[in-house]
Design an enzyme around this catalytic site. Structure first.
Site: not given
Length: 173
Positions: A55, A59, A130
């Protein structure tokens, strides 16, 4: 048991840097899990770490550098990446006193409003479908999460995970 305790108490550190492209997300996940493998972590611990690293790296790639190669809608490949932001992502791990510290950093766009960005379901890339759950997953799977960011200068995501049963249990009570 004594051998495992020695492994928990030793200090060890590593740092990797790689291009901000989606195919390197898996590399980061495996590298961090290999780094802690000598502690014989549980499958759940490895899964938690891999998810949080994934994650944070994602990002950096799609929000920090806006490098969308490999992150198209419905799996469509978006060619190239932003030539203005080829970017590097750095992952630094420190294992000390049975606690894994992970820093994932970039020198990309930065985050204007960290508090807003950390709200579940908030995303700046809705056109890519997303979910806006990246920070929520990092918080759920790690024991501690802190985010530092400066617009125009980049972001550092600091995560901690207590590994195995160790001496910190006695010190917290």
């Amino acid at each position: 048991m004594e051998e495992k305790m020695d492994a928990i108490m030793e200090k060890n550190e590593m740092e990797i840097s790689f291009d901000a492209v989606s195919k390197n997300e898996g590399f980061a996940r495996v590298a961090v899990s290999a780094f802690v493998s000598h502690l014989n972590p549980t499958i759940e611990e490895i899964s938690d770490i891999k998810t949080a690293v994934s994650e944070a790296v994602t990002n950096s790639i799609i929000h920090g550098y806006e490098n969308l190669f490999g992150y198209g809608i419905h799996g469509d490949m978006i060619p190239g990446g932003s030539p203005a932001h080829p970017g590097k992502v750095k992952v630094r791990c420190l294992l000390e006193a049975g606690v894994l510290h992970i820093d994932v950093s970039d020198e990309g766009r930065g985050i204007e409003d960290i508090e807003k960005a950390m709200e579940p379901l908030y995303t700046t890339r809705p056109e890519l479908e997303r979910s806006g759950m990246g920070f929520a997953f990092m918080e759920a799977f790690m024991d501690d999460l802190k985010v530092e960011s400066t617009p125009g200068s980049g972001t550092i995501v600091h995560m901690k995970k207590k590994m195995c049963a160790g001496p910190w249990l006695d010190s917290e009570e």
